[in-house]
Enzyme design. Structure first.
Site, short mmCIF file in Angstrom:
data_model
loop_
_atom_site.label_atom_id
_atom_site.label_comp_id
_atom_site.label_asym_id
_atom_site.label_seq_id
_atom_site.Cartn_x
_atom_site.Cartn_y
_atom_site.Cartn_z
N GLY A 31 0.80 -1.22 0.00
CA GLY A 31 0.00 0.00 0.00
C GLY A 31 0.84 1.27 0.00
O GLY A 31 0.52 2.23 -0.70
N ASN A 32 1.94 1.26 0.75
CA ASN A 32 2.76 2.47 0.87
C ASN A 32 3.50 2.82 -0.42
O ASN A 32 4.00 3.91 -0.56
CB ASN A 32 3.77 2.28 2.00
CG ASN A 32 4.72 1.16 1.68
OD1 ASN A 32 4.34 -0.01 1.67
ND2 ASN A 32 5.94 1.52 1.35
N LYS A 89 -8.23 -9.04 8.32
CA LYS A 89 -7.60 -8.18 7.31
C LYS A 89 -7.98 -6.72 7.53
O LYS A 89 -9.15 -6.35 7.39
CB LYS A 89 -8.06 -8.65 5.92
CG LYS A 89 -7.64 -7.77 4.77
CD LYS A 89 -6.18 -7.87 4.45
CE LYS A 89 -5.75 -6.82 3.47
NZ LYS A 89 -4.29 -6.80 3.28
N LYS A 91 -2.64 -9.98 -0.24
CA LYS A 91 -1.96 -9.87 -1.54
C LYS A 91 -0.60 -10.58 -1.56
O LYS A 91 -0.14 -11.02 -2.61
CB LYS A 91 -1.81 -8.41 -1.97
CG LYS A 91 -0.81 -7.59 -1.17
CD LYS A 91 0.48 -7.33 -1.90
CE LYS A 91 1.44 -6.45 -1.16
NZ LYS A 91 1.53 -6.48 0.28
N LYS A 119 4.11 -11.76 4.44
CA LYS A 119 5.19 -11.61 3.45
C LYS A 119 6.21 -12.74 3.62
O LYS A 119 6.66 -13.36 2.65
CB LYS A 119 5.90 -10.27 3.61
CG LYS A 119 5.00 -9.09 3.34
CD LYS A 119 5.75 -7.77 3.48
CE LYS A 119 4.79 -6.64 3.78
NZ LYS A 119 3.55 -6.61 3.01
P1 ADP Z 1 2.29 -3.51 2.87
O1 ADP Z 1 1.27 -2.47 2.61
O2 ADP Z 1 3.54 -3.31 2.08
O3 ADP Z 1 1.76 -4.92 2.81
P2 ADP Z 1 2.39 -3.80 5.78
O4 ADP Z 1 2.15 -2.63 6.66
O5 ADP Z 1 1.32 -4.84 5.67
O6 ADP Z 1 2.80 -3.21 4.37
O7 ADP Z 1 3.73 -4.53 6.23
C1 ADP Z 1 4.94 -3.81 6.41
C2 ADP Z 1 5.11 -3.46 7.88
O8 ADP Z 1 5.39 -4.63 8.65
C3 ADP Z 1 6.28 -2.57 8.22
O9 ADP Z 1 5.99 -1.22 8.02
C4 ADP Z 1 6.54 -2.89 9.70
O10 ADP Z 1 5.94 -1.90 10.52
C5 ADP Z 1 5.79 -4.19 9.93
N1 ADP Z 1 6.57 -5.23 10.58
C6 ADP Z 1 6.10 -6.05 11.54
N2 ADP Z 1 7.02 -6.91 11.95
C7 ADP Z 1 8.15 -6.63 11.23
C8 ADP Z 1 9.45 -7.20 11.21
N3 ADP Z 1 9.79 -8.22 12.01
N4 ADP Z 1 10.36 -6.67 10.36
C9 ADP Z 1 10.04 -5.65 9.56
N5 ADP Z 1 8.81 -5.07 9.52
C10 ADP Z 1 7.87 -5.55 10.36
MG MG Z 2 0.23 -5.72 4.06
#
Ligand code: ADP
Ligand code: MG
Length: 313
Positions: free
Chosen positions: A19-20, A133, A214, A276
């Site tokens: 999303g970012n 979600k 996703k 992820k």
């Molecule tokens: P996207 O929209 O790219 O799916 P998300 O917000 O769902 O983004 O996932 C990315 C976020 O996961 C990061 O901004 C971070 O805050 C969070 N996060 C949680 N645990 C971890 C970790 N162990 N290492 C890195 N990021 C993490």
């Molecule tokens: Mg996400």
């Protein structure tokens, strides 16, 4: 197809956009902010295509689909549409913005095409009973308490709550074979947006109210396409252990077994980094060569193996 150095017949790479990489702060950026962020992301993707990678793009839709749901709930003059239809709307919306930005960057390549994609889910998936979600805007605790829909604390800070909807496991991409043919013919494809439109197959296909993750859908697509690399672009350069503590340490190169051990130890945020990491582990287990987690500005360095969390068998 236009004049191009784009080769066909090589294994594609699937790049999943978070999303970012598409939206302004907390999903509430103006259209001008969105266009600027998408243009920046498109420049990075274009760089990879110009370097010879056969890129297939996927993207999330959490903020967008939640915003659409709120928009339609805010008017009484028009009938409400179910969540599967709204996911389809966001595939077109985000696909349009991405393909335009990419076409503007890649004037010598074939044009990107966005393919509306359905994804089969299990109607008995326990996720339907446990919405996880997060979609749409963030709320304070008291705002969340007043909402007519289910919310959950999903972040830290003053606005840690978000609406949550069911997120069943993706089982199969309905258009998987057609997508494979499109990619093999050298088309630049944006697909499985928002995790795909969730449908069940009970005799006929039928949409269901959910939003698929996703990252998981991107893994399914990457394995189906026999891609050699799955790249997940988000807002952190690495997945970390001891994330957000003084002992935070980036995970650089590791095997799926090592990564799974960190997963089992609960190192990754549920609904954010965890899907992820799971997607990366599954991709390698299902014969992918390499999975990478990084942010868009490091895409080329990560493809060169120089940064990001790199997972290989
Ligand atoms: P996207 O929209 O790219 O799916 P998300 O917000 O769902 O983004 O996932 C990315 C976020 O996961 C990061 O901004 C971070 O805050 C969070 N996060 C949680 N645990 C971890 C970790 N162990 N290492 C890195 N990021 C993490
Ligand atoms: Mg996400």
């Amino acid at each position: 197809m236009g004049d191009t150095s784009h080769e066909t017949g090589t294994d594609p790479i699937v790049v999943a956009l978070g999303g970012n990489t598409l939206l302004g702060a907390h999903g509430l950026g103006s259209i001008d902010e969105q266009l600027e962020i998408i243009a920046r992301t498109a420049r990075q993707i274009a760089g990879a295509i110009q370097a010879g990678y056969d890129v297939v793009l996927t993207h999330g839709n959490g903020p967008q689909v939640g915003n659409l749901l709120l928009q339609q709930e805010g008017v009484s003059e028009t009938p409400e549409l179910p969540l599967d239809v709204l996911v389809a709307e966001t595939q077109a919306q985000i696909g349009y913005l991405l393909q335009q930005a990419l076409d503007n960057e890649l004037t010598d390549s074939p044009d990107f095409i966005t393919v509306v994609t359905q994804v089969i889910v299990d109607p008995d998936d326990p996720a339907f009973q446990h919405p996880t979600k997060p979609i749409g805007p963030f709320y304070t605790e008291s705002e969340a308490a007043e909402k007519s829909f289910e919310t959950r604390r999903v972040a830290t800070g003053d606005r840690p709550y978000r609406r949550v909807v069911p997120s069943p496991e993706p089982v199969e991409l309905v258009e998987g074979e057609e997508l494979t043919r499109l990619v093999e013919r050298g088309n630049l494809v944006i697909t499985a947006g928002g995790g795909g439109i969730p449908v069940v197959r009970d005799g006929a296909l039928r949409g269901v109210e959910a939003v698929v993750d996703k990252d998981k859908a991107s893994q399914l697509l990457a394995s189906e396409l026999d891609a050699d690399t799955l790249v997940i672009l988000t807002d952190v350069e690495f997945a970390y252990v001891n994330y957000d503590t003084p002992d935070q340490r980036p995970l650089c190169r590791l095997s799926p077994e090592e990564l799974r051990a960190h997963l089992d130890a609960g190192e990754f945020g549920e609904g954010s980094m965890q899907p992820k990491v799971e997607a990366c582990v599954r991709f390698i287990e299902q014969s992918g060569e390499r999975a990478v987690i990084t942010s868009p500005e490091y895409l080329m360095d990560a493809l060169a193996g120089e940064t990001g969390t790199q997972v290989r068998a």
